[in-house]
Each structure stands twice: as structure tokens, then as C-alpha cells.
Design an enzyme around this catalytic site. Sequence first.
Site, short mmCIF file in Angstrom:
data_model
loop_
_atom_site.label_atom_id
_atom_site.label_comp_id
_atom_site.label_asym_id
_atom_site.label_seq_id
_atom_site.Cartn_x
_atom_site.Cartn_y
_atom_site.Cartn_z
CD GLU A 150 -22.75 43.09 -12.38
OE1 GLU A 150 -24.21 43.73 -11.70
OE2 GLU A 150 -22.36 42.03 -12.29
CB CYS A 202 -21.52 38.82 -14.39
SG CYS A 202 -22.09 38.86 -12.83
CG HIS A 257 -19.92 34.53 -14.78
ND1 HIS A 257 -19.15 35.72 -14.13
CD2 HIS A 257 -21.03 34.49 -14.46
CE1 HIS A 257 -19.62 35.90 -13.53
NE2 HIS A 257 -20.89 35.95 -13.22
CB THR A 315 -20.63 34.38 -3.35
OG1 THR A 315 -21.63 35.48 -3.82
CG2 THR A 315 -21.55 33.30 -3.75
CG ASP A 367 -18.16 22.99 8.37
OD1 ASP A 367 -17.04 23.82 7.92
OD2 ASP A 367 -18.74 22.29 8.25
#
Length: 385
Positions: free
Chosen positions: A78, A110, A232, A151, A29
Site C-alpha cells: 500500500e 495490510c 497481523h 506505530t 510516559d
Amino acid sequence: MEIGIDQITFATTPFYITMDDLADARQVDPNKYKIGIGQERQAVVPPTQDIVTLGAQAASKLSPKSLRNVSTLIVATESGVDNSKASGIYIKRLLGLNDYIRVVETKEACYSATAALQFARGIVALNPSENVLVIAADIARYGLNTPAEVTQGAGAVAMIISQNPRVLTIENTSVAYTKDIMDFWRPLYSMEAYVDGKYSNQVYVDFFLKTYHRYVQLTGRSLADFAALIFHLPYTKMGKKGLDGLLQDDASPVAERLRNNLAAEQKVSRQVGNLYTGSLYLGLISLLQNGDVTPGERIGLFSYGSGAEGEFYSGILQPDYRNQIGDDLLQTLQKRHQLSIGEYEKMFNDQLGMRKEDIIYDIDTDPSEFVLVGQQGNQRIYQEK
Ligand code: COA
């Protein structure tokens, strides 16, 4: 002496996909991606881009005068391209910086751009006439068809740290917090991250609350002392989880303003995706371009890196900040080229990654100023077009 961020700029790749298209391809969805995760578009990385080219692109937007005065270049990443050589040395050449310079790379998921910024403050405190260039550059890569694919993202933020900064003076009190845990990691043999996403979300909120509350204890400040709290953003919903953890159902004008300014921080990130080290600092630019903040006000910043380390610190906004934060990013990002999911998957699989063989890419397909031409004899070849 006041020390902090004097200029800040951002660059990403020229390509993106929409979360509508990704949701369609993954049979999810679209509201899960757009509301549940909070992303609209995601930067896609062609094989001709990596952290060196992205970092050079971001730093080339800084003023030539500031770059001339750089004594130290720190690249926080990283997504390193070599286990030995610092990526900043390639960037130093691409930018034409003076040979009398110190160049290193920092790593802690991060978080490490914040460590670089704190180290830079120390260098400037000892040598007030020097500028330090901090570049946070990363490619967030989880893998095709994984839960965390939504992400992903890529880009770089470049910052000049100096005395009498024109964007944000960094205040002395900061609280760092570290624990050895496995919420996200990337073994040396893997180009994709491993992640325990739900655990990572919990640790993030826990570290935010721990560092914020200790900062409040040490300074005697309260919520009303902040114009904005920025986070962040591995994906934009994560910032909301952090702020909700603190504010809960507080409906006061102070709390409402913090919620509105978090929305301003999230705006650009929704269009780009995760930058790992650069995400918090892209959030700062987005807040300054889209938020309700006034010079003299205090901004709180929460930096998080899996593994895990968090830091909460603060800065005071400076009068000339609008002239030192680059072009309007929401407009600039409209100029990128949209890819189909098939084109994105091909680019994802075409990355140089851990390949050993010689390769030369077609750099004409990438309109970026700095490109990775390929690899010959185990050496990466970079070029300014
Ligand atoms: N409409 C609106 N929202 C929806 C939805 C729909 N149709 N379907 C699901 N959602 C919501 C869920 O309720 C959930 O919201 P919540 O987190 O507020 O509870 C959110 O979308 C995600 O759904 P979930 O089922 O938890 O997704 P997932 O199992 O695919 O995992 C992550 C999501 C974020 C854990 C995963 O993408 C990941 O691991 N990402 C990387 C994590 C990361 O970056 N870690 C580093 C932190 S620094």
C-alpha cells in the site's frame, strides 16, 4: 498436491529509533509506548530506500535456485511508487530474474499479501513446476507528532510459493470477510495515512472472531488443533487484543501455549514496527525462530487490512522449516544504526514522496545493497551497490 511457503526472508532499513527517545521527545510516559502499544524500536527509512529497494533486499536472500524457477512475481503493497507501473518490474531487474515472467502488484491495505499468497497457490496448482515469488513491502507512515507515530515502521518479506513446500503447507479452508468501512485510508494526494485508530482496533478484533469462528464451523477443529495463532501486527499489543478476544480468561494449557507463542510472534515486530502487508509474515518468521512449534503442527494465521478485509487460514509446519527462514533476526537487527529523534525527523521529511523535481541522493550514507539513487526526468533510478 501440497502447496505453500517454501522459503521466507525479511529485510528492513539499516536505521532505527528507540521508543524511549521518541517518548522523551513527545513528552509521553515511555511505558505507554513500550507496554501500552508494545514497541521497543522502530525502523526509520532513509530517502534512499522505498518498497522497491526493501523488496529487492528481502528477495535477494532467497536461494538463487528458487529464484531461477519463478514464473510470477506479485508485490503486495500500500506504499506504491507509481500509479501505473508495477514496482515488481524494478525488483525483477534488480534481482536479475528471467524476462519470461509475469509481474503484478496487489493492494488492499495490510491484507493484500494474503490475497497474493492465495492467488499464488492457484497458479502453482495449475502449473506445479512453477514457483511464485510473493513480496510484501511497505512503509508505515502516519506523520510526526501524531498519536499513531509510535506505530510506524518499514520492511519487506519475500516468500517462495511452490509445491512440496519446506516451511508451511497451506490448508484449503480459509475464510475471508469484507465490509466497506473507513478505519484507515490514504487518499492519492497524501503520503501519510488517515486513521480512526480506536475504531480500527474494534473492527480488527470483530473480523478475527468472525473469520475464526466460521473456520471452526467449516472444519470442526478447535483451539487444541493449533500450536499457534498468529496475527497481523500493526503494533504488538494488537495481536494480544485479538487473542484476548478469543481466549478471554481461559487458563488451560492449550490457551497458555497460544499466549506464549503469540509472545514469540511479537518479538521481532517489537524491534521493527509496522510493515503493513508484511507484518503477519514477519510474525510467522519470528514465531518459527522464537516459539514452541514442532513439524506436523498446525498454525492459524489472521490477516487484516483496513477498509476492511480479514482472512483466517491455516498451515501445517514442515520438517525442514528451520533451514528455509533466514538468519536469526533478533541478532541481525542488532547491527542497525541508532538515530536521534532529530535525525529521524530529517529523514522523514527528506523522502522523495510526491516531489516532481530531479534529485540525486548521497547513496554512500546508506549501507544497503539496493538503493534509490534519485529521480531524473520523472523516472526513479535504482542501483545495486
Ligand atoms: N503505561 C502503560 N500503558 C499505557 C500507559 C502507560 N503509562 N498509557 C497508556 N497506556 C495504554 C492504554 O491503556 C492503551 O491500552 P489499551 O489499548 O489496551 O486500552 C494503550 O496504552 C494506548 O493508549 P491510548 O490512550 O488508547 O493511545 P492513543 O489514543 O494514543 O491511540 C492507537 C493508540 C493505537 C489507537 C494509535 O496509536 C493508532 O491510531 N495507531 C494506528 C492504529 C492502527 O494501526 N490501525 C490499523 C489496525 S490494522
